[in-house]
Design a protein around this motif. Structure first.
Motif, short mmCIF file in Angstrom:
data_model
loop_
_atom_site.label_atom_id
_atom_site.label_comp_id
_atom_site.label_asym_id
_atom_site.label_seq_id
_atom_site.Cartn_x
_atom_site.Cartn_y
_atom_site.Cartn_z
N LYS A 115 46.63 32.17 39.04
CA LYS A 115 45.38 32.51 39.70
C LYS A 115 45.64 33.51 40.80
O LYS A 115 46.43 33.27 41.69
CB LYS A 115 44.74 31.25 40.28
N ASP A 321 38.74 29.26 35.94
CA ASP A 321 38.60 30.48 36.73
C ASP A 321 37.53 30.38 37.80
O ASP A 321 37.62 31.09 38.81
CB ASP A 321 38.27 31.67 35.80
N ARG A 349 38.26 34.49 27.80
CA ARG A 349 38.57 35.71 28.55
C ARG A 349 38.45 36.96 27.65
O ARG A 349 37.97 38.01 28.09
CB ARG A 349 39.98 35.62 29.13
N HIS A 366 38.43 36.28 37.37
CA HIS A 366 38.56 35.13 38.26
C HIS A 366 37.81 35.38 39.57
O HIS A 366 37.09 34.50 40.07
CB HIS A 366 40.04 34.87 38.54
N ARG A 370 34.57 33.23 40.83
CA ARG A 370 34.64 32.53 42.10
C ARG A 370 33.46 32.93 42.99
O ARG A 370 32.87 32.08 43.67
CB ARG A 370 35.96 32.84 42.81
#
Length: 473
Positions: A115, A321, A349, A366, A370
């Motif tokens: 990540k 993610d 993805r 990601h 977020r």
């Protein structure tokens, strides 16, 4: 089995369901191997690891010994890592031995999902064959003092300081096969990880907290965010609120279990996701079509691309993610194996990268997810007291319904037993010809009406003219 043996076996304490799965994978054992060793089926092992059931008797004691052996192996591995042994080599060997030919590629691909740091400046991409996978420093989740526990994800992240190098290195994946790429990353040993930093002391829980107050605190802490996450999964605001309310209704009904869970937010989140992704909602007119998309072009494109994914893939990419869960926890929450979760993540993805080219890089995807998940929720939810009272009211309603149906069945059974005949009354069947033999001849037996008519005719004189009798000449 004697009573003392049964009591001792039932007193054995087992780890949480997610911890059972993690300990099994730490021993590099598959579900089939554990099932064969315990003398049960693979479905039983899945039920134990998902929390739907727990072993009893001698199987519980044997299962606890198996998990304690895994904990001892982890402690030995941690001790060897602290003494200077490269942990990347042992991790790579464990990952390669955990599954067969197909499982090994999935496990290696799962370890390559690092990540990134969402707040750092973009740096030139190093060589994928030599550079370590970037590590995303995740902010520590707040302690939940009302339950005297911390979320499991926060406990795992606290064991590894932000910015620590990853234990594995990955090379570029191999060629894709028919749209869904297979994880072909290979594990390579890396430098030893530093010793974990000492964890700060946990503040004591608030004294004198009742179950109602603890539930209200959990509801205020997690409900708004869960509504927003469920909306990203379904694209339906009304269904997202309904799913979260249902999840908290269910949590209050099982509050003794939720209160001692290591991750109460995860318990409620899994229930809300399962309800929201149920295919039966397609039959309801209110939830048949998604709501109108957002006005922002970027959010509208990302949400539309997410909704085109199959529900398991959509849920996996959002958990990994979007929420920052690690791969074993994501696999456990979606009730899939770790290689299967890795394959789902890679496929999701790839599809999102094809729909939105700017999200082809995992770091960019990601960061966008977020940002999408961390948006301030705008949904209006009922108060926690209303949710609790609604759950209790629904429980009372179902209890009364069951008691009413049971009482009706008892009354119907009693009436049937009272009115049923006490002996068998044979039915007179008319004669039939059997094998060419005719029915028995002769006058039939007179019925009550025929006997009455015969007696009346015999007792009354003939009212007609006298009968003429011819005389002989």
């Amino acid at each position: 089995m004697s009573r003392s043996t049964t009591d001792s076996a039932s007193s054995v304490t087992l780890p949480t369901p997610k911890e059972r799965r993690r300990l099994r994978e730490a021993l590099a054992l598959s579900e089939e191997q554990v099932a064969e060793a315990m003398g049960v089926t693979k479905a039983t092992i899945k039920a134990w690891e998902s929390g739907r059931s727990s072993p009893r008797g001698r199987k519980r004691e044997a299962y606890a010994k198996l998990l304690s052996a895994s904990e001892a192996a982890e402690a030995t591995r941690a001790a060897s890592g602290a003494s200077g042994t490269p942990t990347g080599v042992s991790d790579a060997s464990d990952a390669s031995g955990a599954s067969g030919a197909s499982g090994a590629s999935g496990a290696s691909g799962a370890s390559a999902f690092a990540k990134p740091d969402s707040g750092s400046e973009p740096q030139p991409a190093p060589s994928p064959a030599l550079a370590p996978a970037p590590v995303k420093p995740v902010p520590r989740e707040p302690v939940l003092p009302f339950l005297n526990v911390r979320p499991k994800a926060a406990v795992k992240r606290a064991a590894k300081p932000p910015g620590a190098p990853s234990a594995v290195r990955a090379v570029a994946p191999g060629p894709a096969r028919k749209g869904a790429p297979k994880p072909q990353e290979r594990l390579k040993p890396a430098a030893a990880e530093p010793a974990p930093a000492p964890e700060p002391a946990q503040p004591p829980p608030a004294p004198g907290l009742t179950p109602e107050e603890a539930f209200d605190a959990l509801y205020a802490y997690a409900a708004p965010g869960l509504v927003h996450q469920t909306y990203l999964l379904t694209g339906r605001r009304r269904l997202s609120r309904e799913s979260v309310e249902y999840a908290f209704h269910h949590a209050w009904e099982h509050w003794p279990e939720v209160a001692v869970d290591a991750d109460p937010v995860g318990w409620v989140r899994a229930t809300a996701y399962e309800y929201a992704l149920s295919p039966w909602h397609r039959l309801r007119r209110a939830h048949k079509h998604p709501d109108s998309p957002p006005t922002e072009a970027n959010r509208r494109a990302l949400l539309a691309a997410l909704l085109e994914l199959p529900p398991p893939y959509r849920r996996t990419v959002l958990l990994y993610d979007g929420l920052g869960l690690d791969l074993p926890d994501t696999a456990a929450e979606t009730e899939a194996s770790t290689p299967a979760a890795a394959n789902r993540l890679l496929h999701a993805r790839t599809v999102l990268g094809q729909r939105i080219p700017e999200l082809a890089e995992p770091e960019t995807l990601h960061r966008r997810l977020r940002e999408l998940v961390s948006e301030a929720p705008t949904a209006t939810l009922p108060a926690a007291r209303v949710v609790r009272s609604g759950s209790e009211r629904r429980t009372r309603k179902w209890t009364r319904t069951v008691l009413g149906v049971t009482a009706v069945l008892i009354c119907v059974t009693a009436i049937t037993a009272a009115t049923a005949p006490t002996h068998y009354l044979p039915v007179e069947v008319p004669g039939e010809t059997v094998n060419g033999v005719p029915v028995r001849g002769g006058p039939e037996k007179l019925g009550p009406e025929d006997v009455e008519l015969r007696d009346r005719l015999r007792s009354q004189p003939n009212p007609g003219p006298e009968r003429l009798i011819p005389a002989a000449q």
